[in-house]
Design a protein around this motif. Structure first.
Motif, PDB file in Angstrom:
ATOM      1  N   SER A 184      -4.420 -11.286  36.603  1.00 51.30           N
ATOM      2  CA  SER A 184      -3.451 -10.404  35.949  1.00 51.30           C
ATOM      3  C   SER A 184      -4.041  -9.815  34.676  1.00 51.30           C
ATOM      4  N   GLY A 185      -4.795 -10.638  33.933  1.00 49.95           N
ATOM      5  CA  GLY A 185      -5.465 -10.128  32.732  1.00 49.95           C
ATOM      6  C   GLY A 185      -6.519  -9.094  33.077  1.00 49.95           C
ATOM      7  N   LEU A 186      -7.264  -9.324  34.170  1.00 53.11           N
ATOM      8  CA  LEU A 186      -8.275  -8.362  34.590  1.00 53.11           C
ATOM      9  C   LEU A 186      -7.621  -7.049  35.004  1.00 53.11           C
ATOM     10  N   LEU A 187      -6.468  -7.129  35.680  1.00 51.41           N
ATOM     11  CA  LEU A 187      -5.787  -5.915  36.104  1.00 51.41           C
ATOM     12  C   LEU A 187      -5.349  -5.090  34.892  1.00 51.41           C
ATOM     13  N   GLU A 188      -4.781  -5.748  33.893  1.00 48.53           N
ATOM     14  CA  GLU A 188      -4.356  -5.050  32.681  1.00 48.53           C
ATOM     15  C   GLU A 188      -5.548  -4.428  31.968  1.00 48.53           C
ATOM     16  N   HIS A 189      -6.642  -5.210  31.860  1.00 52.46           N
ATOM     17  CA  HIS A 189      -7.858  -4.713  31.203  1.00 52.46           C
ATOM     18  C   HIS A 189      -8.426  -3.516  31.963  1.00 52.46           C
ATOM     19  N   ALA A 190      -8.477  -3.627  33.287  1.00 53.06           N
ATOM     20  CA  ALA A 190      -9.073  -2.559  34.087  1.00 53.06           C
ATOM     21  C   ALA A 190      -8.234  -1.288  34.040  1.00 53.06           C
ATOM     22  N   ARG A 191      -6.922  -1.434  34.009  1.00 52.49           N
ATOM     23  CA  ARG A 191      -6.067  -0.241  33.899  1.00 52.49           C
ATOM     24  C   ARG A 191      -6.335   0.512  32.607  1.00 52.49           C
ATOM     25  N   ASP A 192      -6.468  -0.237  31.510  1.00 54.11           N
ATOM     26  CA  ASP A 192      -6.784   0.397  30.228  1.00 54.11           C
ATOM     27  C   ASP A 192      -8.167   1.036  30.273  1.00 54.11           C
ATOM     28  N   TRP A 193      -9.128   0.338  30.902  1.00 54.63           N
ATOM     29  CA  TRP A 193     -10.497   0.850  31.028  1.00 54.63           C
ATOM     30  C   TRP A 193     -10.499   2.185  31.777  1.00 54.63           C
ATOM     31  N   VAL A 194      -9.842   2.225  32.933  1.00 45.61           N
ATOM     32  CA  VAL A 194      -9.837   3.441  33.746  1.00 45.61           C
ATOM     33  C   VAL A 194      -9.121   4.578  33.030  1.00 45.61           C
ATOM     34  N   ALA A 195      -8.075   4.246  32.281  1.00 43.48           N
ATOM     35  CA  ALA A 195      -7.357   5.287  31.532  1.00 43.48           C
ATOM     36  C   ALA A 195      -8.247   5.904  30.468  1.00 43.48           C
ATOM     37  N   ARG A 196      -9.075   5.076  29.820  1.00 44.60           N
ATOM     38  CA  ARG A 196      -9.957   5.572  28.755  1.00 44.60           C
ATOM     39  C   ARG A 196     -11.213   6.213  29.299  1.00 44.60           C
ATOM     40  N   ARG A 197     -11.734   5.674  30.401  1.00 40.47           N
ATOM     41  CA  ARG A 197     -13.012   6.152  30.943  1.00 40.47           C
ATOM     42  C   ARG A 197     -12.895   6.270  32.471  1.00 40.47           C
ATOM     43  N   PRO A 198     -12.228   7.293  32.949  1.00 36.15           N
ATOM     44  CA  PRO A 198     -11.945   7.397  34.392  1.00 36.15           C
ATOM     45  C   PRO A 198     -13.186   7.589  35.253  1.00 36.15           C
ATOM     46  N   GLN A 199     -14.330   7.934  34.639  1.00 34.56           N
ATOM     47  CA  GLN A 199     -15.546   8.145  35.418  1.00 34.56           C
ATOM     48  C   GLN A 199     -16.408   6.891  35.531  1.00 34.56           C
ATOM     49  N   ASP A 200     -15.929   5.771  35.000  1.00 31.42           N
ATOM     50  CA  ASP A 200     -16.693   4.520  35.094  1.00 31.42           C
ATOM     51  C   ASP A 200     -16.395   3.835  36.420  1.00 31.42           C
ATOM     52  N   ALA A 201     -17.381   3.792  37.287  1.00 31.30           N
ATOM     53  CA  ALA A 201     -17.189   3.133  38.581  1.00 31.30           C
ATOM     54  C   ALA A 201     -16.877   1.653  38.414  1.00 31.30           C
ATOM     55  N   GLU A 202     -17.479   1.031  37.386  1.00 36.88           N
ATOM     56  CA  GLU A 202     -17.238  -0.399  37.162  1.00 36.88           C
ATOM     57  C   GLU A 202     -15.780  -0.667  36.779  1.00 36.88           C
ATOM     58  N   GLY A 203     -15.150   0.250  36.074  1.00 41.68           N
ATOM     59  CA  GLY A 203     -13.744   0.086  35.741  1.00 41.68           C
ATOM     60  C   GLY A 203     -12.877   0.091  36.991  1.00 41.68           C
ATOM     61  N   LEU A 204     -13.160   1.019  37.893  1.00 37.81           N
ATOM     62  CA  LEU A 204     -12.430   1.072  39.160  1.00 37.81           C
ATOM     63  C   LEU A 204     -12.700  -0.164  39.995  1.00 37.81           C
ATOM     64  N   ARG A 205     -13.950  -0.611  39.968  1.00 38.06           N
ATOM     65  CA  ARG A 205     -14.286  -1.832  40.699  1.00 38.06           C
ATOM     66  C   ARG A 205     -13.493  -3.017  40.152  1.00 38.06           C
ATOM     67  N   ALA A 206     -13.391  -3.127  38.821  1.00 40.84           N
ATOM     68  CA  ALA A 206     -12.641  -4.232  38.213  1.00 40.84           C
ATOM     69  C   ALA A 206     -11.172  -4.164  38.603  1.00 40.84           C
ATOM     70  N   ARG A 207     -10.603  -2.969  38.583  1.00 40.25           N
ATOM     71  CA  ARG A 207      -9.200  -2.824  38.963  1.00 40.25           C
ATOM     72  C   ARG A 207      -9.012  -3.166  40.440  1.00 40.25           C
ATOM     73  N   ALA A 208      -9.990  -2.791  41.257  1.00 43.56           N
ATOM     74  CA  ALA A 208      -9.903  -3.103  42.687  1.00 43.56           C
ATOM     75  C   ALA A 208      -9.963  -4.611  42.919  1.00 43.56           C
ATOM     76  N   GLU A 209     -10.866  -5.302  42.224  1.00 42.05           N
ATOM     77  CA  GLU A 209     -10.983  -6.754  42.395  1.00 42.05           C
ATOM     78  C   GLU A 209      -9.702  -7.463  41.976  1.00 42.05           C
ATOM     79  N   ALA A 210      -9.112  -7.007  40.880  1.00 40.98           N
ATOM     80  CA  ALA A 210      -7.868  -7.618  40.420  1.00 40.98           C
ATOM     81  C   ALA A 210      -6.751  -7.388  41.431  1.00 40.98           C
ATOM     82  N   ALA A 211      -6.669  -6.191  41.964  1.00 40.29           N
ATOM     83  CA  ALA A 211      -5.638  -5.892  42.959  1.00 40.29           C
ATOM     84  C   ALA A 211      -5.877  -6.698  44.235  1.00 40.29           C
ATOM     85  N   GLU A 212      -7.129  -6.789  44.649  1.00 36.41           N
ATOM     86  CA  GLU A 212      -7.461  -7.552  45.853  1.00 36.41           C
ATOM     87  C   GLU A 212      -7.078  -9.018  45.691  1.00 36.41           C
TER      88      GLU A 212
END
Length: 586
Positions: free
Chosen positions: A215-243
């Motif tokens: 849950s913490g990773l999901l919150e962190h990744a959402r903020d990451w993607v909002a700030r830097r939408p072109q970072d593939a690692e941010g999307l990967r982190a959000r995907a792992e948290a959702a998975e």
């Protein structure tokens, strides 16, 4: 300058003079598992250069016979290289050379396939300019794990750091020139603000992964993607948290977007395969094929392909992929697991046992591996060998799992009372899966003709693991034998509602109705079972009785005729009981 006595001594001389500068490196995840084998070259002062690519976390290398931790200090913004540092691993710096010319004799030193530092020979094919960067194309053979190793000239001077082979090329490999290595930290510092933010985001994501704080990773990744939408690692982190949170659909979408941004992001590619596999998507096989094509030396890629074929019951293709994975790394456990599982699915007991034995030899101190081998030995009636392995394992008398397996061996040896006592003793030593122990206790009580005790054991097993439907079925059978018919019929009605095309549930429900004297319901259930599978002699026999009690004489004769075709002996008993009275009736 190296001056060998003979030209043929050049490779030996280069290796002897240069191996001190090149280290085998392991990238390790938060659980201490190796995720990649690499190489690194010393720049002196405890600093090393390697090709980290997307890797993060901890790096380890053997120095002086002791494992040292290498800290990621900087990433080269112009390449996939990284600067590593360890105060406890200070080595001399490799001597540097300028750019070579085409045709220059070169030697690649690297940790190919994680087997330690080795050497291969080739020549410089060409110098390339990729944007603002230069690359050395060379022919010396390299393999997975060579990345980050050194490309040396005949005088033992470092020409460049091994980058990677080009896709589709035969011995078409690239190296980053050594001239720019000293500037990695400076180049990284020039983009420090942006990179520092990225590295901080990545490091925080790694911390949350290590803590399994999804849950913490999901919150962190959402903020990451909002700030830097072109970072593939941010999307990967959000995907792992959702998975990890069970939202496979969202995870799949993010993995796909991450790969759109960075097609080389291995973790996202494997995540996409996992999420497609989890939903039974037919494209999972295509994704696995892409993994094997993109990373042909990666055991995990071939195992993904094997699992995808197995999920489609394409067992021959699954076996070929698993065997290819095994050829890449014979000491890797996953291919052995898959080959054992495939053999078991095919009913090939000998092959199942052989692969389980190989796994045990590979990991002799792993209890779960031993238990898998014992299970295969039981299936092959190698009971003495199974008991000998259990006896030889340290602490087997206090290991609840091994005591349980001892009970299974005794069950197979037709020693029911001894088996039952052993299974009960297992529960006192906290087995990892007590539900399985209770189920086996139920089996043993059923064999001993103690249905009430079997019911108690199966109830406990189902309570602990409700998803094991086979135990619920056995509970229904034991309830029937114990004449607890209301509960038995309730389970069987649920069973037929869930699996209406299975003849077994209808048959057993019909038996319960017949015992209760509910002949109309019994006839309906038994007829449904026989419509799904007509080759059931006992079911025909019970149906004959139900028809007779209901006064349906023509149906008695019809059912008896079908029974006679299937089981003449049972049919004769039914004839004497049900047909003869009809023939002598006035």
């Amino acid at each position: 300058m190296i001056a060998p006595s003979h030209a043929d001594d050049v490779p030996r001389s280069v290796f002897a003079s240069s191996i001190a500068f090149v280290l085998p490196v392991k990238a390790v995840d938060a659980n201490g598992q190796t995720v990649a084998n690499l190489s690194a070259v010393s720049l002196g002062g405890g600093r090393f250069v390697s090709r980290c690519g997307e890797l993060s976390g901890r790096f380890e290398a053997p120095v002086g016979g002791e494992a040292k931790t290498l800290t990621l200090l900087a990433r080269d913004p112009d390449s996939s290289l990284c600067l590593l540092e360890s105060s406890g691993a200070a080595l001399a710096a490799a001597p540097l050379a300028g750019l070579p010319e085409a045709g220059t004799r070169v030697f690649a030193l690297g940790n190919a396939l994680g087997l330690g530092i080795g050497i291969s020979e080739g020549v410089v094919s060409k110098l390339h300019r990729l944007g603002e960067a230069e690359r050395i194309q060379f022919t010396a053979a390299i393999a997975t794990g060579s990345e980050g190793g050194g490309l040396f000239d005949a005088d033992g001077r470092l020409l460049g750091i091994i980058d990677r082979p080009l896709d589709g090329g035969q011995n078409v490999n690239l190296a980053v020139p050594a001239a720019g290595l000293a500037d990695i930290a400076a180049r990284a510092a020039s983009r420090s603000a942006e990179r520092a933010e990225y590295d901080a985001l990545l490091a925080r994501a790694d911390e949350l992964r290590a803590a399994r704080n999804w849950s913490g990773l999901l919150e962190h990744a959402r903020d990451w993607v909002a700030r830097r939408p072109q970072d593939a690692e941010g999307l990967r982190a959000r995907a792992e948290a959702a998975e990890s949170g069970g939202d496979t659909s969202a995870a799949r979408t993010d993995y796909e977007q991450a790969l759109t941004l960075d097609g080389e992001l291995r973790s996202a590619a494997f995540g996409l395969w996992r999420t497609r596999s989890a939903t039974g998507d037919a494209s999972a096989l295509h994704t696995a094929q892409m993994l094997a094509e993109r990373w042909p030396m990666d055991v995990d890629a071939w195992m993904a392909l094997s699992r995808s074929h197995a999920a489609r019951t394409e067992y021959d293709a699954a076996e070929r992929a698993a065997r290819h994975a095994l050829s890449l790394q014979p000491w890797h456990a996953s291919p052995h697991f898959m080959l054992a599982s495939l053999a078991q699915s095919r009913g090939d007991k000998e092959s199942w046992m052989r692969h389980r034995r190989e796994l045990h030899e590979l990991l002799p101190n792993e209890p779960s591996i031993l238990m898998g081998y014992i299970e295969a030995l039981i299936a092959n009636a190698r009971l003495s060998r199974a008991l000998a392995l259990i006896d030889a394992y340290p602490g087997s008398d206090s290991n609840g799992d091994l005591i349980y397996f001892r009970g299974l061996v005794l069950m197979a040896a037709s020693k029911p009372m001894e088996a039952l006592a052993t299974l009960k003793r297992s529960l006192a030593h906290t087995p990892n899966q007590p539900a399985w122990v209770w189920a086996s206790i139920g089996d043993m009580n059923a064999v001993l003709g103690m249905p009430t005790q079997a019911v108690e054991a199966y109830r406990k097993a189902v309570e602990l693991d409700p998803d094991q439907h086979n135990w619920r079925w056995k509970l229904a059978l034991a309830l029937t034998d114990a004449f607890l018919l209301d509960e038995a019929s309730g389970i069987l009605r649920e069973w037929t509602a869930r699996w209406p095309e299975s003849p077994d549930g209808w048959r057993q429900l019909g038996f319960v109705y017949a015992i209760r004297g509910e002949d109309a319901n019994a006839i309906q259930a038994l007829e449904r079972s026989l419509s799904l599978d007509a080759r059931q002699p006992r079911t025909w026999h019970v149906l004959v009785d139900a028809y007779a009690v209901s006064g349906r004489d023509d149906d008695v004769r019809r059912a008896w005729s079908r029974l006679r075709d299937l089981d003449p002996e049972r049919a004769e008993a039914a004839r004497l009981r049900r047909i003869v009275p009809l023939e002598i009736a006035p």
